[in-house]
Design an enzyme around this catalytic site. Structure first.
Site, PDB file in Angstrom:
ATOM      1  N   GLU A  64       0.810  -1.222   0.000  1.00 14.37           N
ATOM      2  CA  GLU A  64       0.000   0.000   0.000  1.00 14.37           C
ATOM      3  C   GLU A  64       0.847   1.277   0.000  1.00 14.37           C
ATOM      4  O   GLU A  64       0.803   2.079   0.928  1.00 14.37           O
ATOM      5  CB  GLU A  64      -0.958   0.013   1.195  1.00 14.37           C
ATOM      6  CG  GLU A  64      -2.019  -1.066   1.095  1.00 14.37           C
ATOM      7  CD  GLU A  64      -3.109  -0.934   2.161  1.00 14.37           C
ATOM      8  OE1 GLU A  64      -2.862  -0.324   3.198  1.00 14.37           O
ATOM      9  OE2 GLU A  64      -4.215  -1.460   1.924  1.00 14.37           O
ATOM     10  N   GLU A  77      -6.538  -8.034  -0.528  1.00 16.84           N
ATOM     11  CA  GLU A  77      -6.962  -8.069   0.882  1.00 16.84           C
ATOM     12  C   GLU A  77      -8.433  -7.703   1.014  1.00 16.84           C
ATOM     13  O   GLU A  77      -8.917  -6.795   0.348  1.00 16.84           O
ATOM     14  CB  GLU A  77      -6.186  -7.034   1.713  1.00 16.84           C
ATOM     15  CG  GLU A  77      -4.715  -7.269   1.862  1.00 16.84           C
ATOM     16  CD  GLU A  77      -4.064  -6.155   2.711  1.00 16.84           C
ATOM     17  OE1 GLU A  77      -4.771  -5.516   3.515  1.00 16.84           O
ATOM     18  OE2 GLU A  77      -2.859  -5.939   2.544  1.00 16.84           O
TER      19      GLU A  77
END
Ligand code: GLA
Ligand code: ZN
Length: 669
Positions: A149, A305
């Site tokens: 991320e 995710e």
């Protein structure tokens, strides 16, 4: 149709390094029982693998990789570079970031490296290379996951210097830069490159996170996105020296503002992203995020995710209701995902994520609701095998999503603080979603000719080439929908002079003379030709027709009777210009006209409150039919008689789906 994987990866983040070894065998047994076939490892292990500057120790990672390989898992191997090891910050404080307020950070947290630190770059790339050298020929490794991320920003002196280099490359001369940023304003003209400073609270900061020069801030955003992308590329290239084939990705975050994902996606083999809706996120918003992630490469993506049950970092972390995780997962596949991965497989015992859901909860057994739901989904996905992999979502509608516009619209000072980008894009997306009309989220330089309708809401910044592309699209018969706050500035945030909407003026056939801003408690109304009325607000364009016809007029205030929404024939096509933020019913009336005149088809012709998407393979289509409402709803009869791939049963006439029920219906082409 390209299949990047052999089966739907089903698994997720797995951190056995945080647990005693006795637990690992138990993990393997439990995962098998859940039909989990994949694990993402090594996401945050830098300090373990490289305990000091000179020392690398792969002993534990070797064991983990061996264990998973022997058990035939598809491994997603991360590079661990998203959280700095303590020794590095101690020895080289420069690797840490300086924030918007100008505070230089100490060791702590994650996503904390200065992208322009040569020390960070050197050690991150070295680590990625060492991992690839060591594990690159392991066939069980099916994907590289770089960093984690990417996001945030840094305002340190190294970044400032790098910014100047970036600017020099872009503008070549200070004259060009002064002009682009309009630095005559407030006498901010610079005469030396090293007079340029980063736009933060210590320099150009205005209120909130605005600055006095949006043009500088937009360039800073571009620069920051590029800096991190360079970090990504450095690791990717280090991996490629040893592993020529395995796909490489990094996990993105949907509509995250900080990075220009369209630019990033060009450097990635496959897009992956993390989907964390909160309790009040609408399903249409999540669907839009998926479509955006698919749109980045116009290809299937990975869901890297999602939580099986609950998050910890939102304000209110509600549980996913029974069936919700399954429905959410199928919605993800429905919009183009080829993997379903969780964060995480075993819930952590300590630190800030101990309340974050996982496949194995703190009780440590399979005897939980969450486990049973994960297991059921695992079985179903296993049965699907590779059937849906690589299949494509086709759309007749494209909605422009552009990070430059995102930044520009939100940096600009006036006319209203409520002009947020994503919310407005979603407002338009939702109309199509509710009608089961497939949408591609497209970049500003997409091939528009593929679409019947192109929607470009709040297209504030019209960059070079865009006017011509939109004119060509419309002249050739396309329907273009655009709105207030469009065509105002160029790529440097300077106004296209000569009347709004600047380069779109001819296309829209209107001249916007003034823009009124309405506070949340204020409103106006639009009145359609047939007399129907709808509330409007936020901003109201005061416009004059220059060839367009009026579709609705303002109902009050001094501009009562002036056009609020228009339609303009342009070549063989038509442009709809919507001059104010109209409440849903009224807006839909206009969008309806556009869709009808352009002959846009929904995924199936029957109207339904079910969400229905279609992914096409070579000889057949997969219809995903999902109920996200509180009502029992009937499966459209045109789909009856075909097989539901999740149960193997034939879909009956008048078959009912309750909340969170899903059917995956196979139809021969
Ligand atoms: C992010 C991160 C994960 C984890 C989850 C928790 O997506 O990538 O490491 O922190 O959030 O929701
Ligand atoms: Zn920095």
């Amino acid at each position: 149709m390209e299949k990047k994987f052999q089966r739907i990866l089903y698994g997720g983040d797995y951190n056995p390094n945080q647990w005693p070894k006795e637990i690992w065998d138990e993990d393997m047994r439990i995962f098998k029982n859940a039909h989990i076939n994949s694990a993402t490892i090594n996401v945050f292990s830098w300090a373990k693998i490289q305990p000091s500057e000179e020392e690398y120790n792969f002993a534990q990672l070797d064991e983990i990789v061996d264990m998973l390989s022997e058990e035939n898992y598809d491994i997603v191997l991360a590079t661990s570079t998203a959280a700095l090891p303590a020794w590095m910050v101690k020895k080289y404080p420069e690797v840490a970031r300086t924030d918007y307020e100008g505070r230089h950070h100490k060791f702590g947290q994650r996503h904390n490296a200065c992208a322009n630190s040569l020390v960070y770059q050197k050690y991150a790339a070295t680590l990625a290379g060492k991992l690839a050298e060591r594990y690159g020929d392991n066939e069980r490794i099916v994907c590289w996951h770089i960093n984690n991320e990417y996001g945030g920003d840094c305002y340190c002196e190294k970044c400032e210097k790098a910014f100047r280099v970036w600017l020099k490359k872009k503008y070549k001369t200070l004259e060009a830069l002064n002009k682009a940023w309009n630095l005559e304003f407030w006498g901010h003209t610079v005469h030396e490159w090293d007079e340029i400073v980063l736009p933060n609270a210590l320099s150009e900061g205005l209120f909130d996170d605005n600055t006095a020069f949006a043009g500088i801030s937009i360039d800073y955003r571009r620069f920051n996105s590029d800096s991190m992308l360079d970090n990504y590329k450095m690791e990717r290239d280090a991996i490629r020296r040893f592993d020529k084939e395995t796909v490489i990705t990094t996990n993105l975050m949907g509509t995250y503002k900080g990075l220009d994902y369209f630019k990033w996606a060009k450097e990635m083999d496959i897009v992956s992203w993390d989907n964390y809706p909160s309790y009040d996120t609408t399903w249409s918003f999540t669907a839009m995020n998926h479509d955006l992630m698919r749109g980045l490469k116009n290809a299937p993506f990975m869901l890297m995710e999602q939580t099986p049950s609950q998050q910890n970092w939102q304000k209110y972390n509600s549980l996913k209701r029974p069936g919700q995780m399954r429905a959410q997962s199928y919605q993800t596949v429905a919009h183009g995902a080829d993997t379903i991965q969780f964060f995480q497989l075993r819930r952590s015992a300590g630190a800030c994520e101990k309340f974050h859901g996982a496949v194995i909860e703190h009780v440590g057994t399979e005897n939980t609701r969450v486990f049973r739901e994960v297991q059921q989904l695992g079985m179903e996905l296993e049965n699907l095998g590779d059937a849906t992999l690589g299949s494509v979502n086709e759309s007749e509608v494209g909605i422009v999503f552009d990070w430059d516009n995102y930044w520009a619209l939100e940096y600009t000072s006036g006319p209203s603080v409520d002009l947020t980008y994503v919310k407005h894009i979603h407002q338009y997306y939702k109309f199509f979603y509710d009608k089961n009309i497939g949408v591609d989220m497209i970049p500003f330089d997409a091939d528009f000719s593929k679409y019947k309708v192109v929607v470009a809401p709040v297209l504030y910044m019209v960059k070079e080439g865009m006017r011509e592309a939109l004119e060509e699209f419309t002249a050739n018969g396309g329907a273009l929908i655009t709105t207030y706050m469009s065509g105002i500035v160029d790529q440097s945030d300077n106004v296209h002079l000569g009347g709004y909407p600047g380069p779109l003026r001819e296309l829209a056939g209107v001249w916007v003379e003034e823009i009124d801003a309405l506070a949340p408690e204020q409103s106006n109304e639009v009145i359609f030709d047939d007399g129907t009325k709808a509330k409007c607000g936020l901003v109201c364009d005061l416009m004059h027709l220059e060839g367009a016809e009026s579709l609705a007029k303002y109902g009050s205030d001094f501009y009562k009777g002036m056009p609020a929404a228009t339609k303009n024939k342009y070549g063989n096509g038509v442009t709809y210009y919507i001059g104010t933020d109209i409440e849903e019913e009224g807006l839909n009336k206009i969008l309806e006209m556009a869709v009808e005149s352009a002959d846009v088809n929904p995924v199936i012709s029957e109207k339904s409150e079910l969400e229905i998407t279609c992914r096409k393979a070579d000889n057949h289509s997969f219809y995903f039919v999902m109920n996200f409402t509180d009502k029992d709803l009937q499966v459209p009869s045109s789909l009856a008689g075909n097989m539901d791939m999740l149960t193997g049963e034939t879909v009956k006439e008048e078959e009912i789906l309750s909340k969170y029920d899903v059917k995956l219906i196979l139809v021969d082409n």
